[in-house]
Design an enzyme around this catalytic site. Structure first.
Site, short mmCIF file in Angstrom:
data_model
loop_
_atom_site.label_atom_id
_atom_site.label_comp_id
_atom_site.label_asym_id
_atom_site.label_seq_id
_atom_site.Cartn_x
_atom_site.Cartn_y
_atom_site.Cartn_z
N ARG A 125 40.52 49.20 37.76
CA ARG A 125 39.26 48.48 37.91
C ARG A 125 38.27 48.88 36.81
NH1 ARG A 125 34.87 49.89 41.79
NH2 ARG A 125 33.38 48.15 41.75
N HIS A 129 36.74 46.17 34.27
CA HIS A 129 35.30 45.91 34.23
C HIS A 129 34.70 46.26 32.87
CE1 HIS A 129 34.20 45.43 38.73
NE2 HIS A 129 35.41 44.95 38.47
N HIS A 253 45.07 41.98 42.41
CA HIS A 253 44.53 42.27 43.74
C HIS A 253 45.62 42.70 44.72
CE1 HIS A 253 40.33 40.15 43.58
NE2 HIS A 253 40.40 41.26 42.87
N TRP A 269 44.16 44.11 50.14
CA TRP A 269 44.71 42.75 50.06
C TRP A 269 46.16 42.70 50.56
CZ3 TRP A 269 41.36 44.64 46.39
CH2 TRP A 269 40.25 43.86 46.06
#
Length: 369
Positions: A125, A129, A253, A269
């Protein structure tokens, strides 16, 4: 080094070891990948149906196209995109052993006291990002700069909780001072993908670090999970991605979980949040998703167990017909998902970077091999 793939409220299943599998040229569907580094959980069971065993690909196996051309650990020239004008990365070769750095990052992933037993998802992540701020219109943002080191970008809502990832990598940065934060974060994303069972991700070094907060990008460039297909396209089209690439990247995800203390949303998820599979797409299409009854932001949970969740942006992939055709493809074909995901992820990781044609591309050997 054992790597436990464990998640809350999810029961691990057996462990098996991969022996004698060819890592280059073998089909992912023919190579058992699930437990060289630990445990993998099975898919959510639907009421009244029998469980299915998903034998998926081993992390070091080759993928289609040019990704199979160079053995792991070797380098090859890699041309920059034609629309990039002017080199903006470090061109002087650094005396760094990137495979050794890869291995050191892999060594710090496992932690049974953190989340589902791995820092892999949060490191991925961080890398995403850092790259996902790119704007193709003016060339700002992207993985070249590591501006999340500074406020206000470090405090943007989409970056909540990523201080954990930055802090986790700090000891490696201190050991290798010539390694930029930008390269470290980008490489950590590659490590996370490969060590969590994903495809080989070709990677190039040379990213540099911006000196101050003056280079931070404005808030709002990352996806808002409460939105739908139009918003998703606005965000990813700004970076230069196609619908197919959007869906392929969304397959990440399969990893990690949402935290109510960070994004406001809650839950994983998939049932294997530290193993990259195509279960994200399969579950999107096969499970019945219903609104979660709680005081938090609107999200979905699977009707059969209530243990898994999907966000409005996830559901956009099955509600929008142009997205859905790719979700259906990846749900049926993990090899195709890995092939397309790897290509899209390389593109994501190089947003904002203009490499000279002579920059080598590294293909790292996973510790799973």
């Amino acid at each position: 080094m054992a790597f436990r793939l464990i998640s809350r409220a999810i029961t691990p299943v057996g462990r098996s070891r991969v022996v004698g599998a060819s890592l280059l040229g073998a089909s992912r569907s023919s190579v058992v990948r699930s437990a060289t580094r630990g445990y993998q959980t099975g898919p959510v069971k639907k009421s009244g149906s029998s469980p299915m065993v998903w034998a998926l690909a081993f992390a070091g196996a080759g993928i289609a196209g040019y990704y199979m051309m160079t053995p792991a650990g070797k380098v090859e020239p890699h041309a920059s995109p034609k629309d990039n004008v002017g080199v903006n990365v470090e061109t002087k070769k650094k005396n760094l052993d990137y495979q050794a750095i890869y291995n050191e990052i892999a060594d710090i992933l496992e932690d049974n006291d953190y989340d589902d037993g791995s820092f892999g998802p949060v490191l991925l992540r961080l890398a995403w990002h850092a790259s996902g701020t790119y704007n193709k219109a003016d060339g700002s943002g992207g993985s070249n700069g590591a501006t999340m080191r500074f406020r206000p970008e470090s405090e943007h809502g989409g970056n909540a909780g990523l201080g954990v990832a930055r802090d986790k990598l700090e000891a490696i940065k201190q050991k290798y001072p010539d390694l930029s934060y930008s390269d470290l974060w980008s490489l950590a994303g590659v490590v996370a993908i490969q060590e969590m069972g994903g495809p080989t991700i070709p990677w190039r070094p040379g990213r540099t670090d911006k000196p101050s907060a003056n280079d931070c990008t404005p808030d709002g460039r990352l996806p808002d999970a409460s939105q739908g297909a139009s918003h998703v396209r606005d965000i990813f089209y700004r970076m230069g991605f196609s619908d197919q690439e959007i869906v392929a990247l969304s397959g990440a995800h399969a990893l990690g979980r949402c935290h109510s203390t960070r994004s406001g949303f809650e839950g994983p998820w998939t049932a294997s949040p530290t193993m990259l599979t195509n279960d994200y797409f399969r579950l999107l299409l096969e499970e019945e998703w219903v609104p979660k009854k709680w005081d938090g932001p609107f999200q979905y949970v699977d009707k059969s167990t209530g243990e898994l969740m999907m966000l409005p942006t996830d559901m956009a992939l099955v509600k929008d017909p142009k997205f859905k055709k790719y979700a259906e493809l990846y749900a049926k074909d993990v090899d195709k998902f890995f092939e397309d995901f790897a290509k899209a992820y390389v593109k994501l990781g190089e947003l904002g970077c203009r490499f000279p044609d002579s920059t080598p591309t590294y293909r790292f050997k996973s510790t799973l091999e």
